[in-house]
Design a protein around this motif. Structure first.
Motif, PDB file in Angstrom:
ATOM      1  N   ASP A 246     -14.820  28.125   1.479  1.00  0.00           N
ATOM      2  CA  ASP A 246     -15.087  29.441   0.892  1.00  0.00           C
ATOM      3  C   ASP A 246     -13.938  29.873  -0.013  1.00  0.00           C
ATOM      4  O   ASP A 246     -14.156  30.337  -1.133  1.00  0.00           O
ATOM      5  CB  ASP A 246     -15.298  30.447   2.025  1.00  0.00           C
ATOM      6  CG  ASP A 246     -15.678  31.825   1.506  1.00  0.00           C
ATOM      7  OD1 ASP A 246     -16.333  31.904   0.449  1.00  0.00           O
ATOM      8  OD2 ASP A 246     -15.322  32.825   2.161  1.00  0.00           O
TER       9      ASP A 246
ATOM     10  N   LEU B  15     -21.368  29.228   6.140  1.00  0.00           N
ATOM     11  CA  LEU B  15     -21.272  29.576   4.720  1.00  0.00           C
ATOM     12  C   LEU B  15     -22.513  30.329   4.246  1.00  0.00           C
ATOM     13  O   LEU B  15     -22.417  31.211   3.386  1.00  0.00           O
ATOM     14  CB  LEU B  15     -21.070  28.300   3.893  1.00  0.00           C
ATOM     15  CG  LEU B  15     -19.708  27.622   4.056  1.00  0.00           C
ATOM     16  CD1 LEU B  15     -19.720  26.247   3.375  1.00  0.00           C
ATOM     17  CD2 LEU B  15     -18.595  28.487   3.477  1.00  0.00           C
TER      18      LEU B  15
ATOM     19  N   ARG C 143     -22.277  33.878   4.521  1.00  0.00           N
ATOM     20  CA  ARG C 143     -21.412  34.468   3.504  1.00  0.00           C
ATOM     21  C   ARG C 143     -22.058  34.421   2.122  1.00  0.00           C
ATOM     22  O   ARG C 143     -21.400  34.689   1.107  1.00  0.00           O
ATOM     23  CB  ARG C 143     -20.064  33.744   3.483  1.00  0.00           C
ATOM     24  CG  ARG C 143     -19.359  33.732   4.832  1.00  0.00           C
ATOM     25  CD  ARG C 143     -18.059  32.938   4.774  1.00  0.00           C
ATOM     26  NE  ARG C 143     -17.448  32.827   6.100  1.00  0.00           N
ATOM     27  CZ  ARG C 143     -16.311  32.194   6.366  1.00  0.00           C
ATOM     28  NH1 ARG C 143     -15.647  31.614   5.357  1.00  0.00           N
ATOM     29  NH2 ARG C 143     -15.835  32.127   7.592  1.00  0.00           N
TER      30      ARG C 143
END
Length: 334
Positions: free
Chosen positions: A125, A149, A152
């Motif tokens: 990230d 991920l 996010r």
């Protein structure tokens, strides 16, 4: 007789130092013992300098003085040449990666999932990596990283090849950002013999072939497999193909001397870090400082990809694995 023996010994020492400095000249870069020695250039230089200092303690002994001075001279020349070759590949460990419209590639041998899902996801990230090559990483961990991920707002496809799902070291994973399109693992192309390699091809044929590679280490009982593994990876970088390779290649640029083609280092692929002046920063082992370690983790690309920056991430030495991640920014030429 003593003088003759001394000169013969000096010639043997000189020959050994020549091979240790530039084994490619004699085609010995993949020979047993030589392959291991050339991997750690700075360490061998340090040993040579220590031996030179110890030999100088004998310079007061007149009968051996010519021999001592001759050997010391060879050790000093060897050290200068070998370190010069090492430094020419680049010691810059502070390059900034700015992905913008470029492709960012990350490779990290996780030593069987050791850093864990959260840490690997955090590194991906924060670095903005688009393609992530993870030797010694299981499908379970790869899926866990992708799920983290996704929370996010970043979507990744997971490709894993495993020779033994229960043993992390016998698995290799490749994460590909959904922004690059969909990819399919090529199970027909073959693979590395002892440890797995993932080869993924774009479904639309537009993007590069992505390879997460893991040739076996050149330990005595695996030398034949090690050579075959490097030849296989080199074969993936063929003429006219767009290929990006990342992973723990268990080899340095020295070992690839006979495997390059059309100006490439491994097939037509070029080592990105050495292209931008960071190819001498050690990636293994993490207990050794970056200036001392071996450069065995790489990102390579065919000439249609131009390296912009490369960096060995030296701040993760306590993450649980003995390898440092390598981060590379690539710009598509033309």
């Amino acid at each position: 007789m003593l003088a003759i023996l001394g000169w013969l010994l000096a010639l043997v020492i000189g020959a050994c130092l020549f091979v240790a400095a530039w084994p490619q000249a004699l085609g010995l870069e993949q020979a047993p013992v030589v392959a291991q020695v050339v991997s750690m250039r700075v360490g061998v230089v340090g040993i040579a300098l220590v031996l030179a200092v110890l030999l100088l303690l004998l310079v007061g002994w007149r009968r051996v003085r010519p021999f001592v001075l001759g050997v010391v001279s060879m050790l000093v020349v060897f050290s200068l040449v070998s370190f010069g070759i090492h430094a020419s590949r680049g010691l810059d460990d502070g390059q900034r990666i700015d992905g913008s419209e470029d492709l960012v590639v990350l490779t990290w041998n996780t030593l069987g999932d050791e850093p864990g899902v959260d840490e690997i996801a955090r590194v991906i990230d924060e670095t903005g990596a688009d393609a992530v090559m993870l030797p010694e990483t299981t499908l379970e961990l790869g899926v866990g990283v992708a799920e983290t991920l996704r929370e996010r707002g970043e979507r990744f496809w997971v490709h894993t090849t495993g020779y033994s799902p229960a043993y992390g070291a016998l698995n290799t994973t490749l994460l590909i950002s959904a922004e690059l399109g969909t990819y399919t693992t090529d199970a027909e192309v073959g693979g590395t013999r002892t440890l797995p390699t993932v080869v993924a091809r774009p479904d639309d044929g537009d993007g590069p072939v992505l390879v997460s590679a893991h040739p076996v280490a050149p330990v005595p009982q695996q030398m034949r497999n090690w050579r075959a593994d490097l030849e296989f990876v080199a074969s993936l970088c063929g003429e006219g193909d767009s290929v990006i390779v990342g992973g723990d290649l268990n080899s340095t640029l020295d070992h690839w001397a006979g495997l390059g083609a059309s100006g490439g280092d491994l097939g037509t692929c070029r080592d990105a870090a050495s292209q931008v002046g960071a190819g001498a920063v050690g990636t293994w082992p993490t207990w050794a400082p970056p200036w001392l370690g071996a450069q065995i983790d790489h990102v390579l690309a065919t000439p249609d990809w131009e390296p912009v920056a490369a960096r060995v991430l030296t701040g993760l030495d306590d993450a649980g694995t003995d390898h440092r991640p390598v981060l590379v920014q690539l710009h598509r030429a033309g």
